[in-house]
Design a protein around this motif. Structure first.
Motif, mmCIF file in Angstrom:
data_model
loop_
_atom_site.group_PDB
_atom_site.id
_atom_site.type_symbol
_atom_site.label_atom_id
_atom_site.label_comp_id
_atom_site.label_asym_id
_atom_site.label_seq_id
_atom_site.Cartn_x
_atom_site.Cartn_y
_atom_site.Cartn_z
ATOM 1 N N UNK A 1 0.938 -1.358 -0.169
ATOM 2 C CA UNK A 1 -0.344 -0.429 0.041
ATOM 3 C C UNK A 1 1.258 0.919 -0.138
ATOM 4 N N UNK A 2 2.180 1.374 -0.035
ATOM 5 C CA UNK A 2 2.835 2.378 0.421
ATOM 6 C C UNK A 2 3.584 3.122 -1.174
ATOM 7 N N UNK A 3 4.195 4.168 -1.544
ATOM 8 C CA UNK A 3 4.204 4.548 -2.453
ATOM 9 C C UNK A 3 6.317 3.706 -3.206
ATOM 10 N N UNK A 4 5.540 3.085 -4.745
ATOM 11 C CA UNK A 4 6.665 2.034 -4.954
ATOM 12 C C UNK A 4 8.486 3.763 -5.515
ATOM 13 N N UNK A 5 9.155 3.109 -4.651
ATOM 14 C CA UNK A 5 10.591 3.048 -5.063
ATOM 15 C C UNK A 5 10.886 4.133 -6.006
ATOM 16 N N UNK A 6 10.276 4.165 -7.880
ATOM 17 C CA UNK A 6 10.120 4.931 -8.773
ATOM 18 C C UNK A 6 10.296 6.090 -8.317
ATOM 19 N N UNK A 7 8.767 6.784 -7.184
ATOM 20 C CA UNK A 7 8.143 7.760 -6.873
ATOM 21 C C UNK A 7 8.808 8.562 -5.673
ATOM 22 N N UNK A 8 9.842 7.158 -5.114
ATOM 23 C CA UNK A 8 9.689 8.037 -3.325
ATOM 24 C C UNK A 8 10.719 9.781 -3.393
ATOM 25 N N UNK A 29 -1.722 6.491 -7.158
ATOM 26 C CA UNK A 29 -2.045 7.801 -7.039
ATOM 27 C C UNK A 29 -1.812 8.758 -6.003
ATOM 28 N N UNK A 30 -3.056 8.314 -4.859
ATOM 29 C CA UNK A 30 -3.595 9.289 -3.592
ATOM 30 C C UNK A 30 -2.415 9.052 -2.845
ATOM 31 N N UNK A 31 -1.815 8.168 -2.496
ATOM 32 C CA UNK A 31 -0.619 7.965 -1.936
ATOM 33 C C UNK A 31 0.286 9.222 -1.462
ATOM 34 N N UNK A 32 0.683 9.214 -3.597
ATOM 35 C CA UNK A 32 1.334 10.099 -3.707
ATOM 36 C C UNK A 32 1.240 11.667 -3.436
ATOM 37 N N UNK A 33 -0.163 11.880 -4.427
ATOM 38 C CA UNK A 33 -0.024 14.020 -4.880
ATOM 39 C C UNK A 33 -1.210 13.588 -3.391
ATOM 40 N N UNK A 34 -2.317 12.997 -3.237
ATOM 41 C CA UNK A 34 -3.102 13.594 -2.375
ATOM 42 C C UNK A 34 -4.166 13.413 -2.695
ATOM 43 N N UNK A 35 -5.858 13.506 -2.230
ATOM 44 C CA UNK A 35 -7.704 14.241 -2.245
ATOM 45 C C UNK A 35 -6.976 14.676 -3.815
ATOM 46 N N UNK A 36 -7.757 14.762 -4.773
ATOM 47 C CA UNK A 36 -7.381 15.627 -6.467
ATOM 48 C C UNK A 36 -8.630 16.623 -5.717
ATOM 49 N N UNK A 37 -7.871 17.638 -6.187
ATOM 50 C CA UNK A 37 -8.511 18.892 -6.218
ATOM 51 C C UNK A 37 -9.924 19.437 -6.187
ATOM 52 N N UNK A 38 -9.933 18.547 -7.664
ATOM 53 C CA UNK A 38 -11.387 17.794 -7.816
ATOM 54 C C UNK A 38 -11.624 16.557 -8.996
ATOM 55 N N UNK A 39 -12.572 16.314 -9.329
ATOM 56 C CA UNK A 39 -12.622 15.284 -9.875
ATOM 57 C C UNK A 39 -13.761 15.573 -10.641
ATOM 58 N N UNK A 40 -13.570 14.595 -12.296
ATOM 59 C CA UNK A 40 -15.042 14.470 -13.179
ATOM 60 C C UNK A 40 -15.104 12.995 -13.407
ATOM 61 N N UNK A 43 5.811 10.037 -15.975
ATOM 62 C CA UNK A 43 5.579 9.079 -16.906
ATOM 63 C C UNK A 43 5.914 7.129 -16.469
ATOM 64 N N UNK A 44 6.158 7.057 -14.278
ATOM 65 C CA UNK A 44 6.326 6.637 -13.914
ATOM 66 C C UNK A 44 4.720 5.911 -13.775
ATOM 67 N N UNK A 45 4.112 6.957 -13.241
ATOM 68 C CA UNK A 45 2.730 6.730 -12.519
ATOM 69 C C UNK A 45 1.511 5.766 -13.581
ATOM 70 N N UNK A 46 1.810 5.739 -15.082
ATOM 71 C CA UNK A 46 1.379 4.972 -15.777
ATOM 72 C C UNK A 46 0.678 3.554 -15.210
ATOM 73 N N UNK A 47 -0.234 3.168 -15.152
ATOM 74 C CA UNK A 47 -0.287 1.827 -15.044
ATOM 75 C C UNK A 47 -0.224 1.841 -13.713
ATOM 76 N N UNK A 48 -0.609 2.947 -13.367
ATOM 77 C CA UNK A 48 0.088 2.327 -11.041
ATOM 78 C C UNK A 48 -1.449 2.326 -10.786
ATOM 79 N N UNK A 49 -1.641 2.078 -9.981
ATOM 80 C CA UNK A 49 -3.384 1.876 -8.871
ATOM 81 C C UNK A 49 -3.533 3.259 -8.915
ATOM 82 N N UNK A 50 -4.510 3.413 -8.351
ATOM 83 C CA UNK A 50 -5.376 4.391 -7.958
ATOM 84 C C UNK A 50 -4.875 5.104 -6.222
ATOM 85 N N UNK A 51 -4.944 3.857 -5.758
ATOM 86 C CA UNK A 51 -4.595 4.132 -4.278
ATOM 87 C C UNK A 51 -2.847 4.859 -4.037
#
Length: 134
Positions: A20-27, A67-78, A57-65
């Motif tokens: 559930x953590x952040x992958x090494x490539x994004x640390x 992304x949310x661990x890395x960037x937090x809650x989105x400012x808005x969503x559609x 580009x490392x974000x492609x294919x990553x699960x939503x969780x």
């Protein structure tokens, strides 16, 4: 037998916590500063754009969780058809700082999440002059 069961449970719990953590490539990305600057009104996200571009580009294919661990809650969503979503993260101050109920024309990162819950596209609202990753 009971001892082996407890060891197996321990291994599974540690594995799940690690997953559930952040992958090494994004640390190396300063995730905490990004998350603290909601709606980019403090100007910190603008300073992080070059760092974000290195991991974009490392974000492609990553699960939503992830992304949310890395960037937090989105400012808005559609919400789109077929369970797809677009998350918006502002990278510069704009109208969203005074009225958060509407999308502003300020530049933002747009992350498309497909119906499988994986990142399928990461773009900017407006082209950005970020340093190209090596």
């Amino acid at each position: 037998m009971l001892k082996r069961l407890f060891i197996l449970q321990g291994v599974i719990v540690v594995g799940l916590l690690h997953a559930c953590g952040t992958p090494e490539s994004l640390k190396d990305f300063d995730s905490d500063s990004w998350k603290e600057d909601r709606y980019a009104c403090g100007g910190k996200r603008g300073e992080l754009v070059n760092d974000f571009e290195k991991i974009r580009k490392d974000l492609y294919g990553k699960k939503e969780y992830v992304l949310r661990n890395l960037l937090g809650k989105p400012d808005s969503e559609e919400l789109l058809e077929r369970s797809q979503r677009i998350y918006f993260y502002y990278v510069e101050p704009g109208g969203q700082c005074s009225d958060r109920s509407k999308l502003s024309e300020a530049n933002r990162v747009e992350v498309r999440i497909n119906s499988l819950g994986k990142v399928s596209e990461v773009t900017y609202h407006e082209p950005i002059n970020a340093a190209k990753p090596e």
